[in-house]
Design a protein around this motif. Structure first.
Motif, short mmCIF file in Angstrom:
data_model
loop_
_atom_site.label_atom_id
_atom_site.label_comp_id
_atom_site.label_asym_id
_atom_site.label_seq_id
_atom_site.Cartn_x
_atom_site.Cartn_y
_atom_site.Cartn_z
N UNK A 1 0.84 -1.20 0.00
CA UNK A 1 0.00 0.00 0.00
C UNK A 1 0.88 1.25 0.00
N UNK A 2 1.96 1.23 0.75
CA UNK A 2 2.90 2.35 0.76
C UNK A 2 3.49 2.56 -0.64
N UNK A 3 3.90 1.48 -1.28
CA UNK A 3 4.51 1.55 -2.60
C UNK A 3 3.49 1.98 -3.66
N UNK A 4 2.28 1.46 -3.58
CA UNK A 4 1.25 1.77 -4.58
C UNK A 4 0.68 3.17 -4.41
N UNK A 5 0.61 3.65 -3.17
CA UNK A 5 0.11 4.99 -2.93
C UNK A 5 -1.40 5.08 -3.06
N UNK A 6 -1.89 6.29 -3.14
CA UNK A 6 -3.33 6.54 -3.18
C UNK A 6 -3.91 6.47 -4.59
N UNK A 7 -4.89 7.29 -4.81
CA UNK A 7 -5.65 7.25 -6.06
C UNK A 7 -4.81 7.69 -7.25
N UNK A 8 -4.90 6.92 -8.34
CA UNK A 8 -4.27 7.27 -9.61
C UNK A 8 -5.20 6.85 -10.74
N UNK A 9 -5.14 7.62 -11.81
CA UNK A 9 -5.87 7.25 -13.02
C UNK A 9 -5.02 7.66 -14.22
N UNK A 10 -3.91 6.95 -14.40
CA UNK A 10 -2.97 7.24 -15.48
C UNK A 10 -3.57 6.78 -16.81
N UNK A 11 -3.55 7.64 -17.82
CA UNK A 11 -4.20 7.28 -19.08
C UNK A 11 -3.62 6.02 -19.75
N UNK A 12 -2.35 5.72 -19.52
CA UNK A 12 -1.74 4.54 -20.15
C UNK A 12 -1.87 3.28 -19.29
N UNK A 13 -2.39 3.41 -18.08
CA UNK A 13 -2.50 2.25 -17.19
C UNK A 13 -3.70 1.41 -17.62
N UNK A 14 -3.40 0.19 -18.04
CA UNK A 14 -4.46 -0.71 -18.51
C UNK A 14 -5.42 -1.08 -17.38
N UNK A 15 -5.02 -0.87 -16.13
CA UNK A 15 -5.88 -1.17 -14.99
C UNK A 15 -6.93 -0.13 -14.72
N UNK A 16 -6.79 1.06 -15.34
CA UNK A 16 -7.76 2.13 -15.13
C UNK A 16 -7.61 2.76 -13.75
#
Length: 181
Positions: A12-27
């Motif tokens: 969780x520390x490494x992943x961090x909070x909310x993200x919505x990167x346009x190239x991230x296939x995970x959305x």
């Protein structure tokens, strides 16, 4: 290390909070949990509001208990931690296939134990092969097995970036933060 609470805190520390990167296939993602996974687990709120405790519960169930990485941890805790992290990033089936392929390649042509099916699921045959490998190779063997899994992981990341140039945006981070940690 096999303390799942500590592993979850680290991811969780490494992943961090909310993200919505346009190239991230995970959305849309929060705490490293994709919106698709959150919805499948019954979360109906906004991804920005996903509670950390909900993310931790998802990690514990979907990425630790369900794939039986907890059973791997009983004899190979560092390997289990590696599989957990790889499973989060690439899927538990892919992480498990890396383990199964590595065990098959390290059995000295079947002299130490028989090849196992690369079925992407940890069952009695995979656990027996792991235990036979560790009985033969000991703690040093666990480290080698981790290196083999990480080599497959790194190769997969490079292939993803080569096939889908949009994924090059993530390659450096994957190699820096997911291999050898």
């Amino acid at each position: 290390m096999s303390n799942i609470d500590q592993l979850i805190d680290e991811v969780i520390e490494r992943e961090g909070g909310y993200v919505n990167h346009p190239a991230d296939r995970g959305g849309p993602t929060n705490w490293g949990i994709t919106e698709t996974v959150a919805r499948q687990q019954g979360y109906a709120g906004r991804m920005q509001d996903l509670p950390r405790a909900t993310a931790a519960a998802i990690y514990r169930q979907l990425y630790w208990a369900r794939p039986r990485f907890d059973q791997v941890a009983a004899t190979a805790p560092k390997l289990a931690a590696e599989l957990f992290d790889t499973g989060i990033n690439m899927g538990i089936g892919m992480a498990t296939s890396f383990l199964q392929r590595s065990l098959n390649a390290l059995n000295r042509g079947g002299a130490d134990y028989a090849d196992i099916a690369v079925d992407r699921a940890i069952g009695p045959a995979t656990l027996a092969a792991l235990n036979a490998f560790l009985a033969k190779r000991g703690a040093a063997g666990e480290a080698v097995l981790i290196k083999a899994c990480e080599a497959l992981q790194g190769s997969h990341y490079l292939t993803l970036a080569e096939r889908k140039p949009s994924q090059e945006a993530f390659l450096y981070g994957w190699l820096a933060n997911r291999i050898g940690n």
